[in-house]
Design a protein around this motif. Structure first.
Motif, PDB file in Angstrom:
ATOM      1  N   PRO A 395       0.594  -1.336   0.087  1.00  0.00           N
ATOM      2  CA  PRO A 395       0.247   0.042  -0.113  1.00  0.00           C
ATOM      3  C   PRO A 395       0.809   1.086   0.149  1.00  0.00           C
ATOM      4  CG  PRO A 395      -0.034  -1.044   2.073  1.00  0.00           C
ATOM      5  CD  PRO A 395       0.602  -2.272   0.934  1.00  0.00           C
ATOM      6  N   GLY A 396       1.552   1.076   0.502  1.00  0.00           N
ATOM      7  CA  GLY A 396       3.007   2.103   0.724  1.00  0.00           C
ATOM      8  C   GLY A 396       3.743   2.550  -0.410  1.00  0.00           C
ATOM      9  N   TYR A 397       4.847   1.552  -1.626  1.00  0.00           N
ATOM     10  CA  TYR A 397       5.010   1.352  -2.000  1.00  0.00           C
ATOM     11  C   TYR A 397       4.592   0.773  -3.866  1.00  0.00           C
ATOM     12  CZ  TYR A 397       9.059   2.258   0.983  1.00  0.00           C
ATOM     13  OH  TYR A 397       9.514   2.250   2.404  1.00  0.00           O
ATOM     14  N   HIS A 398       3.506   0.399  -3.667  1.00  0.00           N
ATOM     15  CA  HIS A 398       2.023  -0.078  -4.636  1.00  0.00           C
ATOM     16  C   HIS A 398       2.964  -1.284  -5.279  1.00  0.00           C
ATOM     17  CE1 HIS A 398      -0.708   3.501  -5.057  1.00  0.00           C
ATOM     18  NE2 HIS A 398       0.061   3.297  -3.566  1.00  0.00           N
ATOM     19  N   THR A 399       3.239  -0.618  -6.581  1.00  0.00           N
ATOM     20  CA  THR A 399       3.406  -2.582  -6.877  1.00  0.00           C
ATOM     21  C   THR A 399       5.476  -1.997  -7.422  1.00  0.00           C
ATOM     22  OG1 THR A 399       1.378  -1.974  -8.636  1.00  0.00           O
ATOM     23  CG2 THR A 399       3.754  -3.502  -9.920  1.00  0.00           C
ATOM     24  N   LEU A 400       5.718  -3.719  -7.202  1.00  0.00           N
ATOM     25  CA  LEU A 400       7.193  -4.146  -6.917  1.00  0.00           C
ATOM     26  C   LEU A 400       7.124  -5.054  -7.524  1.00  0.00           C
ATOM     27  CD1 LEU A 400       8.267  -3.095  -3.513  1.00  0.00           C
ATOM     28  CD2 LEU A 400       8.515  -1.516  -5.705  1.00  0.00           C
ATOM     29  N   THR A 401       7.827  -5.052  -8.674  1.00  0.00           N
ATOM     30  CA  THR A 401       8.472  -5.976  -9.780  1.00  0.00           C
ATOM     31  C   THR A 401       9.733  -6.801  -9.874  1.00  0.00           C
ATOM     32  OG1 THR A 401       6.503  -5.712 -11.390  1.00  0.00           O
ATOM     33  CG2 THR A 401       8.580  -7.126 -12.396  1.00  0.00           C
ATOM     34  N   VAL A 402       9.907  -7.829  -9.043  1.00  0.00           N
ATOM     35  CA  VAL A 402      11.358  -8.488  -8.897  1.00  0.00           C
ATOM     36  C   VAL A 402      11.349  -9.490 -10.140  1.00  0.00           C
ATOM     37  CG1 VAL A 402      12.303 -10.569  -7.287  1.00  0.00           C
ATOM     38  CG2 VAL A 402      10.292  -8.562  -6.322  1.00  0.00           C
ATOM     39  N   ALA A 403      12.662  -9.310  -9.972  1.00  0.00           N
ATOM     40  CA  ALA A 403      12.965  -9.038 -11.768  1.00  0.00           C
ATOM     41  C   ALA A 403      14.425 -10.009 -11.551  1.00  0.00           C
ATOM     42  CB  ALA A 403      13.083  -8.925 -13.035  1.00  0.00           C
ATOM     43  N   ILE A 404      14.931 -10.840 -12.386  1.00  0.00           N
ATOM     44  CA  ILE A 404      16.479 -11.384 -12.413  1.00  0.00           C
ATOM     45  C   ILE A 404      17.351 -10.621 -13.641  1.00  0.00           C
ATOM     46  CG2 ILE A 404      18.144 -13.603 -12.577  1.00  0.00           C
ATOM     47  CD1 ILE A 404      14.918 -15.066 -12.591  1.00  0.00           C
ATOM     48  N   GLU A 406      21.705 -10.016 -13.685  1.00  0.00           N
ATOM     49  CA  GLU A 406      22.900 -10.334 -13.819  1.00  0.00           C
ATOM     50  C   GLU A 406      23.071 -11.636 -12.926  1.00  0.00           C
ATOM     51  OE1 GLU A 406      24.626  -6.674 -12.414  1.00  0.00           O
ATOM     52  OE2 GLU A 406      25.808  -6.135 -14.919  1.00  0.00           O
ATOM     53  N   GLY A 407      21.767 -12.566 -12.997  1.00  0.00           N
ATOM     54  CA  GLY A 407      21.781 -13.706 -12.131  1.00  0.00           C
ATOM     55  C   GLY A 407      21.354 -13.359 -10.838  1.00  0.00           C
ATOM     56  N   LYS A 408      20.660 -12.090 -10.389  1.00  0.00           N
ATOM     57  CA  LYS A 408      20.809 -11.839  -9.339  1.00  0.00           C
ATOM     58  C   LYS A 408      19.049 -11.425  -9.279  1.00  0.00           C
ATOM     59  CE  LYS A 408      24.584 -11.449  -6.904  1.00  0.00           C
ATOM     60  NZ  LYS A 408      25.200 -12.282  -5.627  1.00  0.00           N
ATOM     61  N   LEU A 409      18.379 -11.435  -7.850  1.00  0.00           N
ATOM     62  CA  LEU A 409      17.374 -10.858  -8.076  1.00  0.00           C
ATOM     63  C   LEU A 409      17.331  -9.091  -7.907  1.00  0.00           C
ATOM     64  CD1 LEU A 409      15.502 -13.648  -5.676  1.00  0.00           C
ATOM     65  CD2 LEU A 409      15.289 -13.176  -8.641  1.00  0.00           C
ATOM     66  N   LEU A 410      16.237  -8.624  -8.087  1.00  0.00           N
ATOM     67  CA  LEU A 410      16.521  -7.356  -9.055  1.00  0.00           C
ATOM     68  C   LEU A 410      15.051  -6.250  -8.220  1.00  0.00           C
ATOM     69  CD1 LEU A 410      18.788  -4.863  -9.963  1.00  0.00           C
ATOM     70  CD2 LEU A 410      16.772  -4.877 -11.029  1.00  0.00           C
ATOM     71  N   ILE A 411      14.688  -5.614  -7.560  1.00  0.00           N
ATOM     72  CA  ILE A 411      13.646  -4.617  -8.335  1.00  0.00           C
ATOM     73  C   ILE A 411      14.026  -3.580  -8.589  1.00  0.00           C
ATOM     74  CG2 ILE A 411      11.967  -3.352  -7.244  1.00  0.00           C
ATOM     75  CD1 ILE A 411      11.727  -5.353  -5.043  1.00  0.00           C
ATOM     76  N   ASP A 412      13.497  -2.757  -9.449  1.00  0.00           N
ATOM     77  CA  ASP A 412      13.849  -1.608 -10.777  1.00  0.00           C
ATOM     78  C   ASP A 412      12.901  -0.569 -10.313  1.00  0.00           C
ATOM     79  OD1 ASP A 412      14.274   0.734 -11.881  1.00  0.00           O
ATOM     80  OD2 ASP A 412      15.403  -0.726 -14.019  1.00  0.00           O
ATOM     81  N   ALA A 413      12.500   0.210  -9.376  1.00  0.00           N
ATOM     82  CA  ALA A 413      11.636   0.898  -9.056  1.00  0.00           C
ATOM     83  C   ALA A 413      12.166   2.648  -9.203  1.00  0.00           C
ATOM     84  CB  ALA A 413      11.391   1.000  -7.623  1.00  0.00           C
ATOM     85  N   HIS A 414      12.384   2.750 -10.610  1.00  0.00           N
ATOM     86  CA  HIS A 414      12.722   4.357 -10.770  1.00  0.00           C
ATOM     87  C   HIS A 414      11.580   5.572 -11.824  1.00  0.00           C
ATOM     88  CE1 HIS A 414      17.211   2.826 -10.186  1.00  0.00           C
ATOM     89  NE2 HIS A 414      17.123   4.114  -9.797  1.00  0.00           N
ATOM     90  N   ASP A 415      10.404   4.308 -11.637  1.00  0.00           N
ATOM     91  CA  ASP A 415       9.141   3.991 -12.496  1.00  0.00           C
ATOM     92  C   ASP A 415       8.074   5.774 -11.329  1.00  0.00           C
ATOM     93  OD1 ASP A 415       8.846   2.533 -10.379  1.00  0.00           O
ATOM     94  OD2 ASP A 415       7.197   1.455 -11.797  1.00  0.00           O
ATOM     95  N   ARG A 416       8.922   5.907 -10.434  1.00  0.00           N
ATOM     96  CA  ARG A 416       8.262   6.882  -9.695  1.00  0.00           C
ATOM     97  C   ARG A 416       8.679   8.178  -9.386  1.00  0.00           C
ATOM     98  NH1 ARG A 416       6.473   1.896  -6.190  1.00  0.00           N
ATOM     99  NH2 ARG A 416       7.291   0.829  -8.429  1.00  0.00           N
ATOM    100  N   SER A 417       8.123   8.937  -8.404  1.00  0.00           N
ATOM    101  CA  SER A 417       8.932  10.675  -8.000  1.00  0.00           C
ATOM    102  C   SER A 417      10.336   9.989  -7.579  1.00  0.00           C
ATOM    103  CB  SER A 417       8.336  11.123  -6.969  1.00  0.00           C
ATOM    104  OG  SER A 417       7.737  10.583  -6.172  1.00  0.00           O
ATOM    105  N   PHE A 418      10.147   9.371  -6.410  1.00  0.00           N
ATOM    106  CA  PHE A 418      11.875   9.537  -5.561  1.00  0.00           C
ATOM    107  C   PHE A 418      12.005   7.821  -5.987  1.00  0.00           C
ATOM    108  CE2 PHE A 418      10.363  13.357  -3.545  1.00  0.00           C
ATOM    109  CZ  PHE A 418      11.900  13.492  -3.615  1.00  0.00           C
ATOM    110  N   GLY A 419      12.998   7.730  -7.607  1.00  0.00           N
ATOM    111  CA  GLY A 419      13.501   5.857  -8.031  1.00  0.00           C
ATOM    112  C   GLY A 419      14.269   5.654  -6.964  1.00  0.00           C
ATOM    113  N   PHE A 420      14.268   3.731  -6.675  1.00  0.00           N
ATOM    114  CA  PHE A 420      15.110   3.587  -5.881  1.00  0.00           C
ATOM    115  C   PHE A 420      15.270   2.044  -6.655  1.00  0.00           C
ATOM    116  CE2 PHE A 420      10.898   2.473  -4.034  1.00  0.00           C
ATOM    117  CZ  PHE A 420      10.866   1.804  -3.949  1.00  0.00           C
TER     118      PHE A 420
END
Length: 441
Positions: A395-404, A406-420
């Motif tokens: 509810p706070g961060y909304h949709t987060l997608t976990v993907a692979i 370079e052989g690591k699990l990663l969330i790319d959340a740069h689609d919001r005002s303060f990306g991370f």
């Protein structure tokens, strides 16, 4: 600049009403462009002073906005929009609390739990400052961009300053942008010194003496323990979009700002009619800013050379030619170094952004190292990574997608005002989980 690997630096100063400016190095390496006082930078959190001043203008306008006051309850000003978790926060957080980072909220609002009692602790918060711009828009029925343009940029002759890099490009100033990242306000040293000048002299409009005193009124001690005491310097106290401390007994009003590919600072000594703007195009510019700031003030005050500790300490820390040569010999040859744009598939700029933002960050904005087992986990990773991939929702961060990646699990959340970015490392199974749970709220 060479020692701290700062490609470009832009500086402007004002003293007793007179201004001067200069630039050094490169605004861009490819294509090569010189850094000048007109080079545009994303000034990042330096823009908080403009946001706070916007609210101060409403507070000063008793005729049109009598309800907007420093101690006004924010949820009463924005009854449909401002909600915080926890008992007593929504009902009690004031305009002053938000502008001085003492709401108890480290990052988000409505759907994330608070991290400290109200007004008990300084917790720097970027997102909560968006409430300020929203308040201005709701009360004035204007976009925040138009409000800044009408009340600050146009009256002060800040023709190169605009909201967001896209707006600068729209106005034909794209070739002067010398930084990466996308923050709130894009400006130049030559433009920002006009903002410093009006803060110094308070001759209005837009800044009068009463407005300035409201902005610099001391509110929150940023570091009560004062663990990092600096010579001749008192602890910083956050005011409203500005920090205040003393150096050699002189009051210094300032604010810093930094992000991926830029770093800036402005400061002023109100009692001496002096101020400066220092902008650079890498995050490492902070060290240079610290030295230049202290050197400028030391020069202004006539501090003897033997007592100018900041430049002297910096010189001591420089490696000797012998150690620097040894360190250089350990580096791989240039052709063997992996280029940043080759580290991830696809967009090179996105890859750089992911690398720059992949450190876990604590509530106070500092880099946070996970607590837990000191040794590598004893259990090997047996489950395939794709067991954990998918789309999750909070509810706070909304949709987060976990993907692979370079052989690591990663969330790319740069689609919001303060990306991370979040990168996952294998630690173990259930017996390790408990010690890490509190690290990631």
């Amino acid at each position: 600049m060479r020692s701290h690997h700062v490609p470009g630096l832009s500086l402007a100063i004002v003293h007793k009403g007179k201004t001067a400016s200069a630039g050094w190095g490169k605004a861009s390496l490819d294509p090569p462009k010189p850094c000048t006082p007109d080079t545009l930078f994303d000034i990042a959190s330096c823009s908080k002073s403009l946001a706070a001043a916007s609210v101060a203008l409403l507070i000063d306008d008793d005729e049109n906005y009598p309800e907007v006051q420093w101690d006004a309850i924010m949820s009463e000003l924005l009854p449909d929009d401002f909600v915080m978790a926890g008992v007593g926060y929504t009902e009690n957080v004031t305009v002053d609390d938000i502008l001085s980072h003492r709401t108890g909220m480290p990052r988000n609002l409505r759907n994330l739990t608070v991290a400290a009692p109200l007004r008990s602790k300084y917790m720097y918060n970027n997102l909560i400052y968006t409430v300020v711009s929203h308040l201005v828009e709701i009360k004035t029925k204007k976009t925040f961009r138009d409000f800044l343009e009408e009340n600050f940029f146009a009256p002060l002759g800040m023709g190169s300053t605009s909201l967001q890099p896209a707006e600068a490009r729209k106005r034909g100033l794209g070739d002067r942008i010398g930084t990466g990242g996308a923050g709130l306000v894009v400006s130049s040293a030559k433009d920002m010194i006009k903002w410093v000048k009006i803060l110094l002299h308070c001759e209005g409009p837009p800044i009068t003496g009463r407005i300035f005193q409201g902005l610099v009124r001391l509110r929150t001690i940023t570091e009560p323990t004062w663990r990092k005491a600096k010579p001749h310097t008192t602890p910083a106290i956050y005011a409203s979009g500005l920090e205040v401390h003393t150096y050699w007994g002189q009051r210094v009003v300032s604010h810093d700002g930094s992000g991926f590919g830029f770093s800036g600072r402005f400061f002023l000594l109100p009692d001496l009619g002096f101020g400066a703007v220092i902008l650079g195009n890498v995050e490492g510019t902070e060290d240079v800013q610290n030295i230049v700031t202290k050197e400028l003030i030391d020069e202004l005050l006539g501090v003897p050379a033997q007592e100018r500790l900041y430049l002297r300490d910096f010189t001591k820390k420089k490696k000797s030619p012998k150690s620097a040569k040894a360190e250089k010999s350990l580096r791989p040859p240039p052709q063997a170094q992996k280029k940043p744009e080759e580290s991830l598939d696809g967009d090179a700029s996105k890859a750089l952004a992911l690398r720059a933002n992949s450190r876990p960050i604590s509530a106070g904005g500092k880099e946070m190292k996970p607590e837990g087992p000191k040794k590598p986990p004893s259990e090997p990773q047996t489950a395939p990574l794709n067991t954990h991939t998918g789309t999750y929702w909070h509810p706070g961060y909304h949709t987060l997608t976990v993907a692979i990646r370079e052989g690591k699990l990663l969330i790319d959340a740069h689609d919001r005002s303060f990306g991370f970015t979040i990168r996952f490392e294998h630690l173990g199974f259930r017996k390790h989980l408990k010690s890490y749970m509190h690290t990631f709220p």
